[in-house]
Scaffold this motif. Structure first.
Motif, mmCIF file in Angstrom:
data_model
loop_
_atom_site.group_PDB
_atom_site.id
_atom_site.type_symbol
_atom_site.label_atom_id
_atom_site.label_comp_id
_atom_site.label_asym_id
_atom_site.label_seq_id
_atom_site.Cartn_x
_atom_site.Cartn_y
_atom_site.Cartn_z
ATOM 1 N N VAL A 23 0.858 -1.182 0.000
ATOM 2 C CA VAL A 23 0.000 0.000 0.000
ATOM 3 C C VAL A 23 0.892 1.228 0.000
ATOM 4 O O VAL A 23 1.808 1.350 0.821
ATOM 5 C CB VAL A 23 -0.943 0.038 1.220
ATOM 6 N N ILE A 24 0.644 2.130 -0.953
ATOM 7 C CA ILE A 24 1.466 3.326 -1.107
ATOM 8 C C ILE A 24 0.627 4.562 -0.809
ATOM 9 O O ILE A 24 -0.405 4.792 -1.448
ATOM 10 C CB ILE A 24 2.061 3.414 -2.525
ATOM 11 N N PHE A 25 1.068 5.345 0.151
ATOM 12 C CA PHE A 25 0.373 6.571 0.543
ATOM 13 C C PHE A 25 1.060 7.763 -0.120
ATOM 14 O O PHE A 25 2.280 7.931 -0.002
ATOM 15 C CB PHE A 25 0.390 6.732 2.062
ATOM 16 N N PRO A 62 3.854 15.155 5.399
ATOM 17 C CA PRO A 62 4.467 13.835 5.589
ATOM 18 C C PRO A 62 4.102 13.134 6.892
ATOM 19 O O PRO A 62 3.841 11.932 6.898
ATOM 20 C CB PRO A 62 5.959 14.150 5.511
ATOM 21 N N LEU A 63 4.077 13.859 8.002
ATOM 22 C CA LEU A 63 3.763 13.220 9.277
ATOM 23 C C LEU A 63 2.352 12.641 9.267
ATOM 24 O O LEU A 63 2.126 11.546 9.806
ATOM 25 C CB LEU A 63 3.915 14.221 10.424
ATOM 26 N N THR A 64 1.426 13.331 8.647
ATOM 27 C CA THR A 64 0.056 12.818 8.522
ATOM 28 C C THR A 64 0.027 11.540 7.708
ATOM 29 O O THR A 64 -0.654 10.565 8.067
ATOM 30 C CB THR A 64 -0.854 13.875 7.871
ATOM 31 N N LEU A 65 0.781 11.518 6.607
ATOM 32 C CA LEU A 65 0.837 10.322 5.760
ATOM 33 C C LEU A 65 1.384 9.129 6.538
ATOM 34 O O LEU A 65 0.840 8.019 6.459
ATOM 35 C CB LEU A 65 1.733 10.565 4.544
ATOM 36 N N VAL A 66 2.457 9.357 7.272
ATOM 37 C CA VAL A 66 3.074 8.259 8.019
ATOM 38 C C VAL A 66 2.113 7.734 9.083
ATOM 39 O O VAL A 66 2.003 6.513 9.291
ATOM 40 C CB VAL A 66 4.409 8.713 8.654
ATOM 41 N N ARG A 72 -2.834 1.762 9.071
ATOM 42 C CA ARG A 72 -3.185 0.718 8.100
ATOM 43 C C ARG A 72 -2.393 -0.557 8.362
ATOM 44 O O ARG A 72 -2.943 -1.670 8.319
ATOM 45 C CB ARG A 72 -2.920 1.231 6.685
ATOM 46 N N LYS A 73 -1.121 -0.406 8.640
ATOM 47 C CA LYS A 73 -0.283 -1.585 8.862
ATOM 48 C C LYS A 73 -0.713 -2.352 10.101
ATOM 49 O O LYS A 73 -0.726 -3.583 10.121
ATOM 50 C CB LYS A 73 1.184 -1.168 8.974
ATOM 51 N N LEU A 74 -1.074 -1.622 11.159
ATOM 52 C CA LEU A 74 -1.504 -2.268 12.398
ATOM 53 C C LEU A 74 -2.867 -2.927 12.253
ATOM 54 O O LEU A 74 -3.163 -3.923 12.931
ATOM 55 C CB LEU A 74 -1.551 -1.237 13.535
ATOM 56 N N ALA A 75 -3.703 -2.414 11.352
ATOM 57 C CA ALA A 75 -5.075 -2.903 11.223
ATOM 58 C C ALA A 75 -5.241 -4.007 10.185
ATOM 59 O O ALA A 75 -6.234 -4.729 10.198
ATOM 60 C CB ALA A 75 -6.014 -1.744 10.882
ATOM 61 N N ILE A 109 7.587 1.455 8.414
ATOM 62 C CA ILE A 109 6.992 2.077 7.232
ATOM 63 C C ILE A 109 8.122 2.501 6.306
ATOM 64 O O ILE A 109 9.074 3.160 6.731
ATOM 65 C CB ILE A 109 6.131 3.298 7.609
ATOM 66 N N ARG A 110 8.022 2.125 5.039
ATOM 67 C CA ARG A 110 9.057 2.463 4.070
ATOM 68 C C ARG A 110 8.780 3.845 3.471
ATOM 69 O O ARG A 110 7.618 4.221 3.283
ATOM 70 C CB ARG A 110 9.110 1.416 2.950
ATOM 71 N N LEU A 111 9.836 4.573 3.131
ATOM 72 C CA LEU A 111 9.697 5.940 2.640
ATOM 73 C C LEU A 111 10.392 6.127 1.298
ATOM 74 O O LEU A 111 11.494 5.615 1.083
ATOM 75 C CB LEU A 111 10.291 6.936 3.644
ATOM 76 N N ALA A 112 9.734 6.865 0.404
ATOM 77 C CA ALA A 112 10.329 7.314 -0.855
ATOM 78 C C ALA A 112 10.220 8.834 -0.855
ATOM 79 O O ALA A 112 9.155 9.395 -1.116
ATOM 80 C CB ALA A 112 9.599 6.711 -2.049
#
Length: 214
Positions: A23-25, A62-66, A72-75, A109-112
């Protein structure tokens, strides 16, 4: 006479490689999703990775996205990786960038991240860029290279040179390490190549030369 045995469905499904779920935010609603949507349709990507894109309705920082990615990852146990694609922005940086990176590291969480913006990553598909750029400079140069008039891009224009863009971005990363240009002073830079590595199988040596210009 015994009836013929049917093939095991379990065995058949086990023989197929399972695709990684990603999943990419994205903070942007145009160029980033346009690029990633084109990328996810490539046969070599589609066969390896199932990608879904989440666009922040308020084009969050960015902080909101993370934070959304962490939730999402926890759920969702079905998600293998969550990525956030965002910009640094220059001359005025996004707020709480270091906090966003720290939170991402804590939760896997991975970041680009593109510095100053995603358009720098687009520029690298056409040519090298080693000099500092403001966000406006990068946007202007990117539009001049691909000929677009708005924010939306034709992702197909970029796919053939995505590997040379990755090589150029990695060269920038090495240059910043040598010069000790620490984040967020590492302008220009982009770690979009990390995302491409994660979702696409590594090409063969013969494929690495395709569509690449010096």
């Amino acid at each position: 006479m015994k009836p013929p045995r049917s093939k095991s469905l379990k065995r058949r499904s086990a023989s197929r490689p399972e695709r990684k779920t990603v999943v990419i935010f994205c903070e942007g609603e145009a160029s980033e999703p346009d690029y990633i949507n084109t990328l996810k349709r490539l046969p070599e990507v589609r066969s390896n990775t199932a990608i879904s894109i989440e666009i922040d309705p308020e084009q969050g920082v960015p902080l909101t996205l993370v934070k959304r990615a962490v939730e999402r990852k926890l759920a969702d146990d079905e998600v293998d990786e969550c990525w956030c694609v965002f910009d640094v922005e220059w001359p005025k940086n996004h707020p709480n960038l270091k906090q966003a990176i720290k939170l991402a590291e804590q939760h896997g969480i991975r970041l680009a991240i593109s510095n100053p913006c995603f358009e720098l990553w687009l520029i690298l598909h056409y040519e090298k860029q080693t000099a500092y750029m403001s966000t406006k400079d990068a946007e202007r140069k990117s539009r001049g290279l691909d000929g677009r008039t708005g924010k939306r891009i034709a992702g197909e224009l970029y796919m053939k040179n995505r590997r040379i863009a990755s090589q150029r971005a990695m060269e920038l990363s090495r240059l910043h390490v040598q010069n000790e240009s620490l984040f967020p002073r590492n302008n220009p830079s982009s770690t979009m190549y990390d995302l491409l590595t994660a979702i696409e199988p590594r090409p063969s040596r013969s494929e690495q030369g395709e569509g690449v210009s010096p």
